[in-house]
Design an enzyme around this catalytic site. Structure first.
Site, PDB file in Angstrom:
ATOM      1  N   TYR A   1      63.443 -32.677  74.146  1.00 43.48           N
ATOM      2  CA  TYR A   1      63.733 -31.616  74.932  1.00 43.48           C
ATOM      3  C   TYR A   1      64.106 -32.030  76.359  1.00 43.48           C
ATOM      4  O   TYR A   1      65.073 -31.119  76.888  1.00 43.48           O
ATOM      5  CB  TYR A   1      62.155 -30.707  74.990  1.00 43.48           C
ATOM      6  CG  TYR A   1      62.341 -29.585  76.142  1.00 43.48           C
ATOM      7  CD1 TYR A   1      63.064 -28.459  75.468  1.00 43.48           C
ATOM      8  CD2 TYR A   1      61.755 -29.505  77.189  1.00 43.48           C
ATOM      9  CE1 TYR A   1      63.025 -27.061  76.362  1.00 43.48           C
ATOM     10  CE2 TYR A   1      61.658 -28.285  78.137  1.00 43.48           C
ATOM     11  CZ  TYR A   1      62.233 -27.232  77.695  1.00 43.48           C
ATOM     12  OH  TYR A   1      62.659 -26.329  78.598  1.00 43.48           O
TER      13      TYR A   1
ATOM     14  N   LYS B   1      68.149 -31.332  77.998  1.00 46.33           N
ATOM     15  CA  LYS B   1      68.324 -30.749  79.319  1.00 46.33           C
ATOM     16  C   LYS B   1      69.396 -31.525  80.093  1.00 46.33           C
ATOM     17  O   LYS B   1      70.187 -31.133  80.805  1.00 46.33           O
ATOM     18  CB  LYS B   1      67.031 -30.269  79.908  1.00 46.33           C
ATOM     19  CG  LYS B   1      66.401 -29.376  79.159  1.00 46.33           C
ATOM     20  CD  LYS B   1      66.737 -27.962  79.432  1.00 46.33           C
ATOM     21  CE  LYS B   1      65.964 -26.775  78.843  1.00 46.33           C
ATOM     22  NZ  LYS B   1      66.747 -25.738  78.782  1.00 46.33           N
TER      23      LYS B   1
HETATM   24  P1  NAD Z   1      61.706 -18.343  75.570  1.00 50.74           P
HETATM   25  O1  NAD Z   1      61.634 -19.028  74.364  1.00 50.74           O
HETATM   26  O2  NAD Z   1      60.776 -16.942  76.122  1.00 50.74           O
HETATM   27  O3  NAD Z   1      63.341 -18.017  75.386  1.00 50.74           O
HETATM   28  C1  NAD Z   1      64.418 -18.572  74.894  1.00 50.74           C
HETATM   29  C2  NAD Z   1      65.006 -17.388  74.165  1.00 50.74           C
HETATM   30  O4  NAD Z   1      66.245 -18.085  73.489  1.00 50.74           O
HETATM   31  C3  NAD Z   1      64.196 -16.985  72.966  1.00 50.74           C
HETATM   32  O5  NAD Z   1      64.275 -15.407  73.025  1.00 50.74           O
HETATM   33  C4  NAD Z   1      64.992 -17.251  71.514  1.00 50.74           C
HETATM   34  O6  NAD Z   1      64.841 -16.293  70.412  1.00 50.74           O
HETATM   35  C5  NAD Z   1      66.376 -17.447  72.040  1.00 50.74           C
HETATM   36  N1  NAD Z   1      66.976 -18.464  71.004  1.00 50.74           N
HETATM   37  C6  NAD Z   1      66.693 -19.495  70.487  1.00 50.74           C
HETATM   38  N2  NAD Z   1      67.449 -19.879  69.482  1.00 50.74           N
HETATM   39  C7  NAD Z   1      68.431 -19.016  69.737  1.00 50.74           C
HETATM   40  C8  NAD Z   1      69.755 -18.930  68.931  1.00 50.74           C
HETATM   41  N3  NAD Z   1      70.016 -19.798  68.086  1.00 50.74           N
HETATM   42  N4  NAD Z   1      70.626 -17.809  69.555  1.00 50.74           N
HETATM   43  C9  NAD Z   1      70.284 -16.837  70.061  1.00 50.74           C
HETATM   44  N5  NAD Z   1      69.136 -17.186  70.952  1.00 50.74           N
HETATM   45  C10 NAD Z   1      68.247 -17.838  70.836  1.00 50.74           C
HETATM   46  O7  NAD Z   1      62.104 -19.370  76.920  1.00 50.74           O
HETATM   47  P2  NAD Z   1      61.904 -18.977  78.543  1.00 50.74           P
HETATM   48  O8  NAD Z   1      60.541 -19.290  78.833  1.00 50.74           O
HETATM   49  O9  NAD Z   1      62.470 -17.512  78.662  1.00 50.74           O
HETATM   50  O10 NAD Z   1      62.932 -19.859  78.915  1.00 50.74           O
HETATM   51  C11 NAD Z   1      64.322 -19.699  79.156  1.00 50.74           C
HETATM   52  C12 NAD Z   1      64.993 -21.134  79.528  1.00 50.74           C
HETATM   53  O11 NAD Z   1      64.276 -21.651  80.608  1.00 50.74           O
HETATM   54  C13 NAD Z   1      65.208 -22.048  78.550  1.00 50.74           C
HETATM   55  O12 NAD Z   1      66.402 -22.756  78.472  1.00 50.74           O
HETATM   56  C14 NAD Z   1      63.942 -22.883  78.777  1.00 50.74           C
HETATM   57  O13 NAD Z   1      64.196 -24.296  78.138  1.00 50.74           O
HETATM   58  C15 NAD Z   1      64.054 -23.149  80.371  1.00 50.74           C
HETATM   59  N6  NAD Z   1      62.686 -23.336  80.991  1.00 50.74           N
HETATM   60  C16 NAD Z   1      61.637 -22.554  80.799  1.00 50.74           C
HETATM   61  C17 NAD Z   1      60.517 -23.066  81.615  1.00 50.74           C
HETATM   62  C18 NAD Z   1      59.456 -22.415  81.423  1.00 50.74           C
HETATM   63  O14 NAD Z   1      58.298 -22.714  82.161  1.00 50.74           O
HETATM   64  N7  NAD Z   1      59.375 -20.973  80.802  1.00 50.74           N
HETATM   65  C19 NAD Z   1      60.680 -24.420  82.108  1.00 50.74           C
HETATM   66  C20 NAD Z   1      61.715 -25.134  82.042  1.00 50.74           C
HETATM   67  C21 NAD Z   1      62.658 -24.740  81.514  1.00 50.74           C
END
Ligand code: NAD
Length: 328
Positions: free
Chosen positions: A149, A153
């Site tokens: 992961y 990134k």
């Molecule tokens: P989340 O998993 O709720 O949202 C990610 C979305 O991407 C999901 O709804 C999923 O269905 C969609 N997705 C996955 N594969 C896909 C595809 N092939 N086509 C279209 N959509 C697709 O995650 P989140 O917590 O909302 O995170 C959002 C972003 O922030 C991500 O890039 C994540 O890596 C990053 N991030 C989040 C956190 C956190 O604490 N939540 C921390 C660091 C980074």
């Protein structure tokens, strides 16, 4: 002809993307949301919502057509239990969707592209103790990111820089530190520690023990979702093109997190440690010096306030589940 800015939010069916969509619509943007699934707990606020698999270039081209700004939040991800056991799937899906999304944005003449990176890009060797020094942006190198992961990134951060240098695409890159709040995944295996702990405590009776992964002395900082979307927006408006932390800088242990949520729930909760479960790095905190300098702002909502809102939402979901189980 209107001069309303047209925005694409990828991952708009997910936790942060769903909240960001609401925020941008409230501020007068025209928003297209794209995801492979609908938002789970509430209807989208987007003007247009498309179900598309963004690992495919042709779908990214369709998604970015006639768009001014892209907020790239789509990812295949989850909590530590998920990211330690699904590395190939994560790097395959997220690399494909991120590379295709930025290339499609370039081809369609998108003006600004926002990429969501993570604190998981920071080197493991800087996070070996619970009383870790807060992580500054320049600590990313020499690199030793979270396997799978985190490396994806870090690689995409560089892709953004190359697209700016070689193609003139204006990019913003944020490194989130543990975002939590209502409407986030709280069960099923992809949930993160605050949501998992809220769920376990909501399901427990006064005086019960809950399972804690590791010895509970590992540390993190947690940022409430409303601060996260405010920070995303402010960064997008800024002219800062280098990666920047977005999180709270109050570090607590998982044991302390359990105690805060127990107090919110009004339950006495004991801890049963399972040291065979994944725990991630030993300690992690955000250094917010640059965030304050660049955005003239920092997260405002206290951990207690954010956790209370999150706990009450998860408790209601858990009780609904119990109720329907009884009435079926
Ligand atoms: P989340 O998993 O709720 O949202 C990610 C979305 O991407 C999901 O709804 C999923 O269905 C969609 N997705 C996955 N594969 C896909 C595809 N092939 N086509 C279209 N959509 C697709 O995650 P989140 O917590 O909302 O995170 C959002 C972003 O922030 C991500 O890039 C994540 O890596 C990053 N991030 C989040 C956190 C956190 O604490 N939540 C921390 C660091 C980074």
């Amino acid at each position: 002809m209107t001069d309303q800015v047209r925005v694409l939010v990828t991952g708009a069916g997910g936790f942060i993307g769903h909240h960001l969509t609401k925020y941008l619509v409230d501020r007068g943007y025209w928003v297209r949301g794209v995801d492979i699934k609908e938002p789970e707990y509430e209807a989208t606020a987007a003007h247009e919502f498309k179900l598309l698999d963004l690992t495919k270039l042709e779908n990214c081209i369709q998604a970015t057509r006639e768009i001014d700004h892209v907020y790239g939040l789509a990812a295949n991800m989850g909590g530590i239990g998920f990211i330690e056991t699904h590395k190939a799937e994560i790097v395959r899906d997220s690399s494909l969707m991120n590379l295709h999304s930025i290339e499609a944005a370039r081809q369609n003449g998108v003006k600004r592209y926002f990429y969501t990176s993570s604190a998981c890009i920071y080197p493991g060797f800087k996070q070996k103790t619970a009383d870790v020094t807060p992580l500054k942006e320049e600590d990313a190198y020499p690199a030793d990111a979270e396997d799978g992961y985190g490396w994806e990134k870090l690689y995409m951060e560089r892709v953004c820089r190359h697209y700016t240098e070689d193609f003139g695409l204006d990019t913003r890159v944020v490194r989130f530190h543990n975002i939590f709040g209502p409407l986030g995944t709280y069960d099923g295996g992809r949930e993160k520690s605050p949501a998992a702990i809220c769920r376990k405590i909501a399901l427990a009776n006064d005086g019960d023990d809950i399972e804690v992964w590791g010895d509970g002395e590992q540390t993190r900082s947690y940022c409430y979702i409303d601060d996260c979307v405010e920070g995303i927006y402010r960064l997008m408006q800024s002219d800062h093109r280098e990666p920047i932390n977005l999180g709270q800088d109050r570090m607590i242990s998982i044991n302390e997190l359990v105690d805060i949520v127990s107090k919110i729930a009004g339950k006495r909760i004991g801890k049963r440690y399972d040291t065979t479960k994944p725990q991630g790095v030993r300690g992690r905190n955000s250094d917010n010096t640059r965030l304050r300098e660049v955005l003239k702002w920092e997260p405002q909502i206290s951990l207690e306030e954010g956790l209370a809102r999150t706990y009450h939402w998860i408790e209601a979901k858990v009780n609904q589940g119990r109720h329907s189980a009884v009435t079926v």
